[in-house]
Write a protein that holds these residues in place. Structure first.
Motif, PDB file in Angstrom:
ATOM      1  N   VAL A 135      -3.254   5.142  -2.333  1.00  0.00           N
ATOM      2  CA  VAL A 135      -4.290   5.482  -1.376  1.00  0.00           C
ATOM      3  C   VAL A 135      -4.373   6.226  -1.603  1.00  0.00           C
ATOM      4  O   VAL A 135      -3.169   6.904  -1.086  1.00  0.00           O
ATOM      5  CB  VAL A 135      -4.097   4.188  -0.550  1.00  0.00           C
ATOM      6  CG1 VAL A 135      -4.521   3.182  -0.832  1.00  0.00           C
ATOM      7  CG2 VAL A 135      -3.650   4.687   0.536  1.00  0.00           C
ATOM      8  N   GLU A 162       1.043   5.738   0.127  1.00  0.00           N
ATOM      9  CA  GLU A 162       0.398   7.113  -0.376  1.00  0.00           C
ATOM     10  C   GLU A 162      -0.001   7.396  -1.344  1.00  0.00           C
ATOM     11  O   GLU A 162       1.480   8.010  -2.039  1.00  0.00           O
ATOM     12  CB  GLU A 162       0.724   7.981   0.358  1.00  0.00           C
ATOM     13  CG  GLU A 162      -0.109   8.951   1.172  1.00  0.00           C
ATOM     14  CD  GLU A 162       0.136   9.123   2.383  1.00  0.00           C
ATOM     15  OE1 GLU A 162      -1.057   9.643   3.428  1.00  0.00           O
ATOM     16  OE2 GLU A 162       1.385   9.621   2.725  1.00  0.00           O
ATOM     17  N   GLN A 208      -8.990   4.074   4.464  1.00  0.00           N
ATOM     18  CA  GLN A 208      -7.759   4.224   3.098  1.00  0.00           C
ATOM     19  C   GLN A 208      -8.447   4.300   1.239  1.00  0.00           C
ATOM     20  O   GLN A 208      -9.328   3.094   1.097  1.00  0.00           O
ATOM     21  CB  GLN A 208      -6.385   2.686   2.883  1.00  0.00           C
ATOM     22  CG  GLN A 208      -5.743   3.192   3.580  1.00  0.00           C
ATOM     23  CD  GLN A 208      -4.790   1.829   3.962  1.00  0.00           C
ATOM     24  OE1 GLN A 208      -5.147   1.006   3.333  1.00  0.00           O
ATOM     25  NE2 GLN A 208      -3.708   1.951   4.415  1.00  0.00           N
ATOM     26  N   LYS A 232      -9.849  -1.296   5.963  1.00  0.00           N
ATOM     27  CA  LYS A 232      -9.099  -1.141   6.719  1.00  0.00           C
ATOM     28  C   LYS A 232      -9.634   0.250   7.597  1.00  0.00           C
ATOM     29  O   LYS A 232     -10.634   1.694   6.803  1.00  0.00           O
ATOM     30  CB  LYS A 232      -7.392  -0.375   6.043  1.00  0.00           C
ATOM     31  CG  LYS A 232      -7.081   0.708   6.510  1.00  0.00           C
ATOM     32  CD  LYS A 232      -5.795   0.265   6.866  1.00  0.00           C
ATOM     33  CE  LYS A 232      -4.835   1.479   7.815  1.00  0.00           C
ATOM     34  NZ  LYS A 232      -4.449   0.659   9.272  1.00  0.00           N
ATOM     35  N   ALA A 271      -1.341   5.235   8.476  1.00  0.00           N
ATOM     36  CA  ALA A 271      -1.493   4.293   8.403  1.00  0.00           C
ATOM     37  C   ALA A 271      -1.438   2.837   9.615  1.00  0.00           C
ATOM     38  O   ALA A 271      -2.385   1.510   9.504  1.00  0.00           O
ATOM     39  CB  ALA A 271      -1.006   4.012   7.295  1.00  0.00           C
ATOM     40  N   GLN A 329      -4.393   8.240   2.407  1.00  0.00           N
ATOM     41  CA  GLN A 329      -4.248   7.916   3.403  1.00  0.00           C
ATOM     42  C   GLN A 329      -4.774   8.431   5.202  1.00  0.00           C
ATOM     43  O   GLN A 329      -4.483  10.129   4.588  1.00  0.00           O
ATOM     44  CB  GLN A 329      -2.978   7.304   4.354  1.00  0.00           C
ATOM     45  CG  GLN A 329      -3.004   6.915   5.443  1.00  0.00           C
ATOM     46  CD  GLN A 329      -4.014   5.325   5.676  1.00  0.00           C
ATOM     47  OE1 GLN A 329      -3.513   4.597   5.228  1.00  0.00           O
ATOM     48  NE2 GLN A 329      -3.962   5.840   7.171  1.00  0.00           N
ATOM     49  N   VAL A 367       1.134  -1.244   0.005  1.00  0.00           N
ATOM     50  CA  VAL A 367      -0.269  -0.036  -0.235  1.00  0.00           C
ATOM     51  C   VAL A 367       0.525   1.081   0.055  1.00  0.00           C
ATOM     52  O   VAL A 367       1.994   1.362   1.220  1.00  0.00           O
ATOM     53  CB  VAL A 367      -0.883   0.452   1.347  1.00  0.00           C
ATOM     54  CG1 VAL A 367      -2.262   1.202   1.393  1.00  0.00           C
ATOM     55  CG2 VAL A 367      -1.619  -1.378   1.613  1.00  0.00           C
TER      56      VAL A 367
END
Lengths: 112, 112
Positions: A90, A25, A72, A64, A96, A92, A23
């Protein structure tokens, strides 16, 4: 609803039926965390754009930020060349990491 | 030489003795690939700064770029909050992907 068969056919899953998800950002390009997805988690992520994973310890789906609010919003999902890893880009909300850090990699530098 | 016991004690390995390694390019911040490391691969990576992985299919150590020349010089290694994933920040020579692409995530966009 179930995962698009054309996507499902390209996934190379672990014995547990999971693929790895990295994942990142969108704004900072920081790598935030790594989690795992089964087909249902991927389908939910693609359709809702809310990052949804499969918890290996609790053996259940996990949206999440559902409890923490640290959600996210998913802008992009890519599959890697051998079909066993996803890259999510994503936005966020807040940190995270469950520790409160921005990313799960902030605290422990082994080599710098 | 073996892995620093203080680091070894913090790793949470798979049943196969591996931790996941996410590889990010230092200059572009692109996520290049994901691979796996055993203790020896991590020790070699930390001491030589040449990214070294464990091939799950061939069951052997693999110095990235040893045959292709597409090596990774390692600038930074971080361990995540639960000890099962590493983040490597590297300088990548040419493409990271065996297909010739810059990253292993270039070819297959599932959601954009």
């Amino acid at each position: 609803m179930s995962l698009d068969p054309k996507i499902a056919a390209r996934l190379k899953r672990t014995a547990d039926g999971l693929v790895c998800a990295v994942v990142q950002e969108r704004s900072t390009r920081d790598v935030l965390m790594v989690a795992w997805m089964n087909d249902e988690a991927l389908e939910l992520t693609l359709t809702t754009r809310k990052a949804t994973y499969f918890s290996r310890s609790r053996r259940q789906l996990w949206v999440k930020g559902e409890t923490s609010g640290h959600t996210q919003h998913v802008h992009e999902v890519r599959l890697d060349c051998d079909g066993d890893t996803l890259l999510l880009v994503v936005d966020q909300v807040d940190g995270a990491c469950h520790t409160g850090d921005h990313t799960c990699f902030d605290a422990d530098l082994l080599l710098g």
